[in-house]
Design a protein around this motif. Structure first.
Motif, PDB file in Angstrom:
ATOM      1  N   ASN A   1       0.830  -1.201   0.000  1.00  0.00           N
ATOM      2  CA  ASN A   1       0.000   0.000   0.000  1.00  0.00           C
ATOM      3  C   ASN A   1       0.863   1.249   0.000  1.00  0.00           C
ATOM      4  N   ALA A   2       2.003   1.232   0.734  1.00  0.00           N
ATOM      5  CA  ALA A   2       2.865   2.408   0.817  1.00  0.00           C
ATOM      6  C   ALA A   2       3.515   2.739  -0.522  1.00  0.00           C
ATOM      7  N   LYS A   3       3.647   1.748  -1.402  1.00  0.00           N
ATOM      8  CA  LYS A   3       4.288   2.003  -2.684  1.00  0.00           C
ATOM      9  C   LYS A   3       3.451   2.905  -3.584  1.00  0.00           C
ATOM     10  N   THR A   4       2.154   2.958  -3.352  1.00  0.00           N
ATOM     11  CA  THR A   4       1.292   3.808  -4.180  1.00  0.00           C
ATOM     12  C   THR A   4       0.787   5.030  -3.423  1.00  0.00           C
ATOM     13  N   VAL A   5       0.518   4.870  -2.125  1.00  0.00           N
ATOM     14  CA  VAL A   5      -0.025   6.007  -1.380  1.00  0.00           C
ATOM     15  C   VAL A   5       1.077   7.002  -0.995  1.00  0.00           C
ATOM     16  N   GLY A   6       2.317   6.538  -0.821  1.00  0.00           N
ATOM     17  CA  GLY A   6       3.410   7.436  -0.439  1.00  0.00           C
ATOM     18  C   GLY A   6       3.667   8.510  -1.484  1.00  0.00           C
ATOM     19  N   PRO A   7       3.894   8.145  -2.754  1.00  0.00           N
ATOM     20  CA  PRO A   7       4.100   9.193  -3.759  1.00  0.00           C
ATOM     21  C   PRO A   7       2.905  10.127  -3.911  1.00  0.00           C
ATOM     22  N   ALA A   8       1.677   9.591  -3.754  1.00  0.00           N
ATOM     23  CA  ALA A   8       0.495  10.440  -3.882  1.00  0.00           C
ATOM     24  C   ALA A   8       0.436  11.479  -2.762  1.00  0.00           C
ATOM     25  N   VAL A   9       0.741  11.070  -1.530  1.00  0.00           N
ATOM     26  CA  VAL A   9       0.721  12.010  -0.401  1.00  0.00           C
ATOM     27  C   VAL A   9       1.823  13.056  -0.567  1.00  0.00           C
ATOM     28  N   ALA A  10       3.030  12.622  -0.973  1.00  0.00           N
ATOM     29  CA  ALA A  10       4.129  13.569  -1.146  1.00  0.00           C
ATOM     30  C   ALA A  10       3.809  14.583  -2.238  1.00  0.00           C
ATOM     31  N   MET A  11       3.271  14.119  -3.370  1.00  0.00           N
ATOM     32  CA  MET A  11       2.937  15.033  -4.449  1.00  0.00           C
ATOM     33  C   MET A  11       1.809  15.985  -4.042  1.00  0.00           C
ATOM     34  N   THR A  12       0.870  15.492  -3.249  1.00  0.00           N
ATOM     35  CA  THR A  12      -0.224  16.360  -2.784  1.00  0.00           C
ATOM     36  C   THR A  12       0.309  17.468  -1.880  1.00  0.00           C
ATOM     37  N   ALA A  13       1.197  17.084  -0.956  1.00  0.00           N
ATOM     38  CA  ALA A  13       1.755  18.088  -0.039  1.00  0.00           C
ATOM     39  C   ALA A  13       2.547  19.144  -0.806  1.00  0.00           C
ATOM     40  N   VAL A  14       3.388  18.700  -1.741  1.00  0.00           N
ATOM     41  CA  VAL A  14       4.171  19.657  -2.521  1.00  0.00           C
ATOM     42  C   VAL A  14       3.262  20.555  -3.344  1.00  0.00           C
ATOM     43  N   SER A  15       2.223  19.988  -3.925  1.00  0.00           N
ATOM     44  CA  SER A  15       1.309  20.771  -4.758  1.00  0.00           C
ATOM     45  C   SER A  15       0.571  21.818  -3.934  1.00  0.00           C
ATOM     46  N   MET A  16       0.100  21.461  -2.726  1.00  0.00           N
ATOM     47  CA  MET A  16      -0.624  22.422  -1.884  1.00  0.00           C
ATOM     48  C   MET A  16       0.285  23.558  -1.419  1.00  0.00           C
ATOM     49  N   VAL A  17       1.501  23.185  -1.021  1.00  0.00           N
ATOM     50  CA  VAL A  17       2.435  24.235  -0.568  1.00  0.00           C
ATOM     51  C   VAL A  17       2.793  25.150  -1.726  1.00  0.00           C
ATOM     52  N   LEU A  18       3.018  24.563  -2.903  1.00  0.00           N
ATOM     53  CA  LEU A  18       3.376  25.369  -4.069  1.00  0.00           C
ATOM     54  C   LEU A  18       2.228  26.276  -4.495  1.00  0.00           C
ATOM     55  N   THR A  19       1.013  25.761  -4.464  1.00  0.00           N
ATOM     56  CA  THR A  19      -0.154  26.577  -4.846  1.00  0.00           C
ATOM     57  C   THR A  19      -0.350  27.733  -3.868  1.00  0.00           C
ATOM     58  N   LEU A  20      -0.257  27.437  -2.558  1.00  0.00           N
ATOM     59  CA  LEU A  20      -0.435  28.483  -1.563  1.00  0.00           C
ATOM     60  C   LEU A  20       0.646  29.559  -1.701  1.00  0.00           C
ATOM     61  N   ALA A  21       1.888  29.138  -1.928  1.00  0.00           N
ATOM     62  CA  ALA A  21       2.973  30.111  -2.045  1.00  0.00           C
ATOM     63  C   ALA A  21       2.795  30.976  -3.289  1.00  0.00           C
ATOM     64  N   VAL A  22       2.382  30.391  -4.404  1.00  0.00           N
ATOM     65  CA  VAL A  22       2.218  31.154  -5.640  1.00  0.00           C
ATOM     66  C   VAL A  22       1.075  32.148  -5.503  1.00  0.00           C
ATOM     67  N   VAL A  23      -0.031  31.720  -4.905  1.00  0.00           N
ATOM     68  CA  VAL A  23      -1.186  32.620  -4.749  1.00  0.00           C
ATOM     69  C   VAL A  23      -0.808  33.804  -3.858  1.00  0.00           C
ATOM     70  N   VAL A  24      -0.095  33.528  -2.765  1.00  0.00           N
ATOM     71  CA  VAL A  24       0.281  34.615  -1.858  1.00  0.00           C
ATOM     72  C   VAL A  24       1.256  35.569  -2.544  1.00  0.00           C
ATOM     73  N   MET A  25       2.245  35.021  -3.295  1.00  0.00           N
ATOM     74  CA  MET A  25       3.202  35.901  -3.951  1.00  0.00           C
ATOM     75  C   MET A  25       2.560  36.653  -5.111  1.00  0.00           C
ATOM     76  N   TRP A  26       1.675  35.995  -5.834  1.00  0.00           N
ATOM     77  CA  TRP A  26       1.118  36.614  -7.032  1.00  0.00           C
ATOM     78  C   TRP A  26       0.049  37.647  -6.688  1.00  0.00           C
ATOM     79  N   LEU A  27      -0.849  37.271  -5.781  1.00  0.00           N
ATOM     80  CA  LEU A  27      -1.930  38.202  -5.428  1.00  0.00           C
ATOM     81  C   LEU A  27      -1.545  39.158  -4.298  1.00  0.00           C
ATOM     82  N   GLY A  28      -0.428  38.844  -3.623  1.00  0.00           N
ATOM     83  CA  GLY A  28      -0.035  39.713  -2.507  1.00  0.00           C
ATOM     84  C   GLY A  28       0.316  41.116  -2.950  1.00  0.00           C
TER      85      GLY A  28
END
Length: 286
Positions: free
Chosen positions: A2-29
């Protein structure tokens, strides 16, 4: 597994959320207060995360909802659109475009994980499948070995039969050649002038003044000559047969048995079938 498929999905989700939040704050700030930009970024990430959590809950229950899936992909598309728009308006668009696909990649990884969960098997089932596959491989290997052995045996048999046939053909050819030479020599000898005179001198004339010519015997198929047919003795009538059987049977005291009577009947030169002779015996012995 189970970790072989859920691990990459969780890591990519975390990176995507942090990247989206940072871009929105920098762009709209630069256009709105940073708190508003933070709320927008958290809204996009929160909506995306909420739909993902609901999809995972439904998947755990063995269910699936198309509207929820559509909403989740819509949030992923919005996040990707925000990243692409920021990349196009920034001074280094190539670097930002290189990471703009992270939200959609995270959704794709969760899709792969869901497919894995729907097709996952227990260790016992996997062991059974491996056993069945191994058994099939063993049977195939045994069948191939049997076919190869039968082919080798058949090849050996054919080689032996072919060799024996070739030897028989050679012997027959040599015999025919020898016989042909002997026959040719005999024909040459018969056709010779001196030989013809010698053969004529020992041949008994059939007619005075005429000497028969000596010829070679015919070399070819012959028909067997049967022995002269013996004249069949006339068959005895039933009354005559009964009389003969009675005389032979009562020629001794006590009367003879059927076997002794039949032997004396044949010895005396009488002729009758076994069926008629036994029937006559029954009639006279009754």
């Amino acid at each position: 597994m189970n970790a072989k498929t859920v691990g990459p999905a969780v890591a990519m989700t975390a990176v995507s959320m942090v990247l989206t939040l940072a871009v929105v704050v920098m762009w709209l700030g630069t256009a709105v207060p940073w708190a508003v930009a933070l709320v927008v970024g958290l809204g996009i990430d929160g909506g995306w995360l909420a739909t993902l959590a609901y999809e995972r809950r439904l998947a755990a229950q063995g269910d699936h909802s198309i509207p929820v899936t559509v909403v989740g992909w819509a949030f992923g598309a919005v996040a990707t659109g925000v990243l692409v728009a920021h990349a196009l308006t920034s001074s280094s668009p190539a670097a930002w475009l290189a990471v703009s696909w992270f939200p959609l990649a995270a959704k794709a990884l969760w899709l792969v994980h869901g497919l894995w969960e729907r097709t996952a098997l227990t260790p016992r089932a996997l062991e059974s499948i491996r056993g069945i596959q191994q058994e099939a491989r063993d049977e195939a290997a045994v069948a191939r070995a049997r076919l190869r052995a039968e082919a080798a045996t058949e090849e050996t048999r054919l080689t032996a039969v072919t060799g024996a046939g070739a030897r028989v053909a050679r012997v027959q050819a040599e015999t025919a050649k020898t016989l042909s030479k002997a026959w040719s020599t005999l024909e040459t000898t018969r056709a010779g002038e001196e030989t013809g005179k010698a053969l004529t001198s020992v041949t008994t004339p059939v007619t005075p003044g005429v000497t028969p010519r000596w010829d070679l015997p015919v070399w070819g198929p012959s028909e067997p000559v049967g022995s002269p047919a013996l004249e069949a003795a006339p068959a005895l009538t039933d009354d005559a047969l009964d009389t003969v059987v009675e005389e032979i049977r009562t020629s001794r005291t006590p009367p003879l048995s059927y076997r002794e009577m039949a032997a004396r009947f044949r010895t005396a030169g009488h002729s009758a079938s076994e069926v008629r002779l036994r029937a006559a015996w029954k009639r006279v012995a009754a």
